[in-house]
Design a protein around this motif. Structure first.
Motif, mmCIF file in Angstrom:
data_model
loop_
_atom_site.group_PDB
_atom_site.id
_atom_site.type_symbol
_atom_site.label_atom_id
_atom_site.label_comp_id
_atom_site.label_asym_id
_atom_site.label_seq_id
_atom_site.Cartn_x
_atom_site.Cartn_y
_atom_site.Cartn_z
ATOM 1 N N GLU A 425 16.103 -5.490 -19.834
ATOM 2 C CA GLU A 425 15.547 -6.234 -18.276
ATOM 3 C C GLU A 425 16.539 -6.757 -17.913
ATOM 4 O OE1 GLU A 425 12.142 -7.787 -20.261
ATOM 5 O OE2 GLU A 425 10.627 -5.915 -19.417
ATOM 6 N N GLU A 447 15.738 -2.735 -14.874
ATOM 7 C CA GLU A 447 14.433 -2.412 -15.361
ATOM 8 C C GLU A 447 13.227 -3.759 -15.631
ATOM 9 O OE1 GLU A 447 13.980 1.033 -17.740
ATOM 10 O OE2 GLU A 447 14.034 -0.046 -19.986
ATOM 11 N N GLY A 448 12.438 -3.569 -15.715
ATOM 12 C CA GLY A 448 11.006 -4.557 -15.135
ATOM 13 C C GLY A 448 11.402 -4.931 -13.994
ATOM 14 N N THR A 449 10.632 -6.668 -14.266
ATOM 15 C CA THR A 449 10.856 -7.192 -13.003
ATOM 16 C C THR A 449 11.674 -7.988 -12.602
ATOM 17 O OG1 THR A 449 9.063 -8.990 -14.552
ATOM 18 C CG2 THR A 449 8.064 -7.305 -13.410
ATOM 19 N N LEU A 470 14.456 -2.058 -11.371
ATOM 20 C CA LEU A 470 12.897 -3.255 -11.146
ATOM 21 C C LEU A 470 11.983 -2.746 -10.649
ATOM 22 C CD1 LEU A 470 15.479 -5.867 -9.729
ATOM 23 C CD2 LEU A 470 15.069 -4.858 -12.570
ATOM 24 N N ASN A 471 10.824 -3.407 -11.045
ATOM 25 C CA ASN A 471 9.374 -3.352 -10.206
ATOM 26 C C ASN A 471 8.751 -4.326 -10.344
ATOM 27 O OD1 ASN A 471 8.276 -3.622 -13.024
ATOM 28 N ND2 ASN A 471 8.631 -1.398 -13.836
ATOM 29 N N GLY A 472 7.338 -4.152 -10.380
ATOM 30 C CA GLY A 472 7.144 -5.268 -9.417
ATOM 31 C C GLY A 472 7.288 -6.154 -8.620
ATOM 32 N N THR A 473 6.833 -7.211 -8.758
ATOM 33 C CA THR A 473 6.728 -8.243 -6.783
ATOM 34 C C THR A 473 7.853 -8.478 -7.059
ATOM 35 O OG1 THR A 473 5.311 -10.057 -7.984
ATOM 36 C CG2 THR A 473 4.443 -7.998 -6.532
ATOM 37 N N PRO A 475 9.534 -12.403 -6.555
ATOM 38 C CA PRO A 475 9.108 -13.717 -6.708
ATOM 39 C C PRO A 475 9.189 -14.568 -6.006
ATOM 40 C CG PRO A 475 10.820 -12.778 -8.634
ATOM 41 C CD PRO A 475 10.492 -11.701 -7.316
ATOM 42 N N ASN A 492 14.773 -0.047 -5.166
ATOM 43 C CA ASN A 492 14.494 -0.180 -6.726
ATOM 44 C C ASN A 492 12.903 0.394 -6.671
ATOM 45 O OD1 ASN A 492 16.004 -1.827 -8.540
ATOM 46 N ND2 ASN A 492 16.088 -3.015 -6.899
ATOM 47 N N LEU A 494 10.254 -1.857 -6.383
ATOM 48 C CA LEU A 494 9.191 -3.265 -6.012
ATOM 49 C C LEU A 494 8.573 -3.226 -5.055
ATOM 50 C CD1 LEU A 494 12.759 -5.393 -5.116
ATOM 51 C CD2 LEU A 494 10.926 -5.468 -7.238
#
Length: 932
Positions: A425, A447-449, A470-473, A475, A492, A494
């Motif tokens: 991360e 990886e990760g947010t 990378l994942n998630g939204t 920011p 990614n 996202l």
């Protein structure tokens, strides 16, 4: 008597001093003004008899004699020529005419200014060399003609200026060689010939300049070995030979001969060989710049014994043995407590990054190891380098995580670690680096947010974290960094929407979030990013209409392709004067396409894959629009309703008639063979052809006309008599299982696609031969240079068809580009993505110009959903076998057709083109393959 003589001499000196009065100076300056062009500024308006001489602009006088001692006209945008009358200012000490537009020559009369100490005529357009008269200035202390356009060489008479302390002839067009008479200037402390065209070797006489402190010879055409004469300059503390064009080796005794040297600049030359091992013996050395040369070998660890070393720059050489141990010098540099700069980027250094770099000087501000072959991981204690402002480790082979201690580098302005193999991360501690301006983390496996703490880096200009995992939204905190000019997060995983706060980034020039899983409508605030020039939002799940972006008048490239956007195309886009590329393809846009402005150029506008678009220029190949717009612009609503009702009734009647006819047709054809369905596909071809014609054209399918064979049939060369045209006829072996499916797959795949690097399918034949058997054939353009396979492996080809030569590297590169262009078209730009499934050299045909054309779509599959993780086989449930050696491994395990399989085959094809070895070559066995 002696007293009388002294008085007489004094009287003579006074008469000499006053022989020229201030009136002489006045007339000299007025004559000078008469040949000067002032433009519209009239800056010399005070130069007239109404003002006292010493109050004229740029004029200063001495206190005792009230004579002109200083003339400073720097930067007044004056033109014209320099008048010879300037030589009458006999008390002149300083003359500065720099940063103007004077032309012509430097007048010889300047040599009369025997009191002159400072002469600056830089940044003008003076053409000739240095006048001979100037050599009479025996008291001249400083002579500068920096940045003019002097065209001749350095005259040997320059050696007469024995009082000269500073000689600056930089940035002119001086040619020829340096004169040996330079050695006469024994008082000279600083000399610069930078940025000229001086050539040849440096004369040995320069060794006589024992007072030399600074020598700058950069950007010339000097040649030969580094001159031994310079080694004898024991007082030299500054040496700049950057960009001179020197060649040859550095002398190994360099360090012995220059014990007092403090600054060495040898960059931008052609030095070869190893770094002299005696260089570190120069105990006073502070700065060593040897970048942009051809140095080889290792970097001596003995540099760690130079106590005052501040800067070490070996960037862009060929240093390193490409083996482990190349980085030992870094550990030795931990002894240099004053070290501020280390740059060894763009070399051949190999080995694991030593943990000792965390123990380098606490004063270190710049560390660059970029573009090498460095492996290992970033030391956990990298945060010890508390003064670091720039850290460049990009384009190496580094693995592991980015240590959390990086957050201790509070003064860091640039962190560049892109294009490595880093993982884990992104540490949240990175938000502690509030002075960060450039952050490059792309092309890794992070990886990760995305850490929310990045929002604290309020000075960020460039944030690039694309091509990771990378994942998630995205920011919300990043959208408040108003300084951002580049935001790149493409490729990614996202998700979520693009925040409406993106409109707060009014300095944003480049926005790239392509190839993610972002969804929702594009925010209306996107139109507030007034500085936007590049907008890449393709390959997501955005829907809704294009927001109001009419204020983005400076935008150059916009890519919204491969989304679910809908609505009409805003007409104002046609007026974007800077627009160079607009891609709206593969969406759900509808309505009429504008025909004015940028939409008149089909080379910059891509609209395919929008079934409900109409109109536009003919090059866009869209369907015509139904001309109902004029009716809708009228106020006669009742008439409009009648028209709509009438059209609706008519359409309903035609639809009913069509359904009845279709039912009757289906019932009639109910008992016919199912394989006659090929006729509907063949309807798309311009011409059908009979079995008899093909038999005659191939001399009864003679073996002498065979040009190739494949899994499902044989290819014949044929001459069509009706068009007097040579074609290639692929006759399918209908006894072979799967031949009919192959025939249908090829027809369906090729009927609607067009590309310069695809073999063109001219027509097809679905008939019965003279024995009553089913007959299927495909007719293609004929490729006279055969297949790529026969060019790569000529020893396996019959002598009569064998190529007369081998392909050059450039030809192979062009062929590879042609094939790659086809794959890009099939995978991305078709109305329905297509997987070829059997890419190999024998299916790559070459025309007269050796342009590649991909053929044989017998195994091709249309992909209903273009998704990088899952694909559905539209035509058959049977697995794709392809060809052994070229087929992707997942196909052998029952995997579905995909673009990834094609890319794998393309990679094998590239390897075969470059190695000349088939993947099935007997050389390969067990775990040793062409791929590995």
């Amino acid at each position: 008597m002696k007293v009388f003589i002294l008085l007489a001499l004094s009287t003579l000196m006074l008469l000499e001093a006053y022989r020229f009065t201030d009136e002489t100076d006045r007339q000299a300056l007025l004559e000078f003004k008469s040949q000067v062009s002032e433009g519209k500024r009239d800056v010399l308006s005070s130069w007239n008899n109404s003002f006292p001489l010493c109050r004229w602009k740029g004029v200063r006088c001495g206190r005792k004699h009230k004579r002109v001692t200083l003339l400073d006209l720097n930067g007044l945008q004056l033109g014209g020529v320099i008048s010879p009358s300037i030589g009458n200012l006999s008390f002149l000490i300083s003359l500065n005419l720099s940063d103007n537009s004077f032309g012509g020559t430097i007048p010889r009369e300047v040599g009369n200014l025997f009191r002159l100490e400072h002469l600056d005529m830089s940044l003008n357009f003076l053409k000739e060399g240095i006048p001979v008269g100037i050599y009479n200035c025996s008291r001249l202390a400083e002579f500068s003609l920096f940045s003019n356009n002097l065209g001749k060489g350095v005259p040997s008479e320059i050696g007469s200026l024995r009082k000269l302390v500073v000689l600056d002839l930089g940035q002119n067009d001086l040619r020829g060689k340096l004169p040996a008479s330079l050695g006469n200037l024994t008082s000279l402390m600083e000399v610069s010939f930078t940025t000229n065209n001086i050539e040849g070797e440096i004369p040995d006489d320069i060794a006589r300049l024992t007072q030399m402190v600074a020598l700058q010879l950069s950007a010339n055409k000097f040649s030969g070995v580094f001159p031994p004469s310079i080694y004898n300059l024991s007082s030299l503390s500054f040496l700049n030979i950057f960009g001179c064009g020197f060649s040859g080796n550095l002398r190994p005794d360099f360090g012995h001969l220059l014990p007092n040297l403090e600054h060495i600049y040898m960059g931008g030359n052609y030095f070869t060989g190893a770094i002299p091992i005696t260089l570190p013996i120069i105990s006073n050395l502070q700065v060593l710049g040897m970048e942009d040369n051809n140095l080889r070998g290792s970097i001596p660890p003995s540099f760690g014994q130079v106590p005052n070393l501040q800067s070490l720059n070996f960037r862009a050489n060929q240093l390193g043995s490409r083996s482990f141990g190349d980085l030992d010098f870094l550990g030795a540099l931990t002894n240099c407590s004053q070290l501020q700069v280390v740059d060894v980027g763009e070399n051949w250094l190999r080995g694991d990054l030593p943990n000792s770099i965390a123990n380098l000087s606490r004063n270190l501000m710049y560390l660059s190891l970029q573009t090498n072959f460095i492996s290992g991981s970033i030391p956990h204690d990298i945060g010890n380098l508390i003064s670091l402002q720039s850290l460049r480790l990009n384009l190496n082979l580094l693995t592991g995580p980015l240590p959390t201690s990086v957050g201790k580098l509070l003064g860091l302005e640039e962190l560049s670690i892109h294009s490595n193999r880093l993982s884990g991360e992104i540490p949240s501690s990175i938000g502690n680096i509030t002075r960060l301006v450039y952050l490059y983390l792309s092309n890794n496996s992070f990886e990760g947010t995305i850490p929310l703490s990045l929002g604290k880096c309020s000075q960020l200009l460039d944030l690039q974290i694309g091509y990771n995992k990378l994942n998630g939204t995205i920011p919300q905190e990043i959208m408040v960094i108003r300084s951002l000019t580049t935001l790149s997060m493409s490729h990614n995983y996202l998700s979520g929407s693009l925040a409406k706060d993106v409109g707060r980034l009014q300095n944003l020039v480049r926005l790239s979030v392509s190839a993610n899983k972002l969804s929702g409508e594009l925010p209306q605030t996107l139109g507030n990013c007034f500085s936007m020039e590049f907008m890449y939002l393709q390959g997501n799940l955005f829907d809704g209409a294009i927001p109001d972006i009419k204020m983005l008048v400076g935008v150059k490239e916009v890519d919204l392709s491969n989304n679910n956007l809908s609505g009409s195309i805003p007409g104002y886009i046609a007026n974007f004067s800077s627009l160079q590329y607009l891609n709206l393809s593969i969406n759900n846009f509808e309505g009429m396409v504008p025909t004015e402005g940028k939409f008149q150029n089909s080379t910059i506008v891509l609209l395919f894959g929008n079934k409900n678009l109409c109109g536009g220029i003919k090059e866009l190949k869209l369907k015509p629009c139904i001309a109902v717009a004029p009716l809708m612009e009228t106020n006669h609503l009742s008439l409009l309703k009648k028209v709509v009702i009438g059209v609706s009734v008519g359409i309903a009647f035609l639809l009913l008639l069509f359904i009845v006819s279709l039912c009757w047709f289906i019932k009639r054809k109910k008992n016919q063979k199912t394989n006659n369905s090929a006729a509907s596909t063949l309807e798309s071809f311009h011409e059908k052809i009979s079995y008899g014609v093909l038999q005659n054209a191939t001399d009864g399918f003679s073996s002498s006309n065979i040009v190739g064979s494949g899994s499902f049939g044989t290819v014949f060369k044929a001459l069509l008599p009706t068009e007097n045209k040579i074609v290639a006829v692929k006759v399918l072996n209908m006894q072979r299982r799967g031949a009919m499916k192959s025939f249908m797959a090829e027809c369906v795949s090729l009927k609607d696609i067009k590309h310069r690097n695809l073999v063109k399918l001219l027509t097809a034949c679905a008939s019965i031969d003279f024995h009553g058997n089913e007959f299927r054939a495909l007719i293609y353009e004929f490729m006279p240079n055969g297949s790529l396979d026969m060019w790569l492996h000529p020893e396996e080809v019959e002598e009569i068809r064998r190529p007369s030569r081998t392909l050059t590297l450039l030809e192979r590169l062009n062929i590879a580009i042609d094939v790659a262009s086809v794959l890009d078209y099939l995978h991305v730009h078709c109305h329905e993505p297509i997987a070829h499934c059997d890419l190999k050299p024998s299916n790559t045909l070459l025309d007269d110009d050796l342009t590649a054309h991909v053929s044989d779509f017998g195994l091709a599959r249309l992909l209903l959903k273009f998704d990088q993780e899952s694909f559905f086989n539209q035509l058959s449930s049977a697995g794709v076998r392809g060809t052994i050696g070229y087929a992707a491994p997942e196909y052998g395990m029952g995997g579905q057709p995909s673009i990834h399989g094609d890319v794998y085959s393309f990679g094998v094809l590239l390897l075969e083109m470059l190695t000349g070895k088939r993947p099935t070559n007997e050389l390969f066995g067990d775990n040793f393959t062409l791929h590995s």
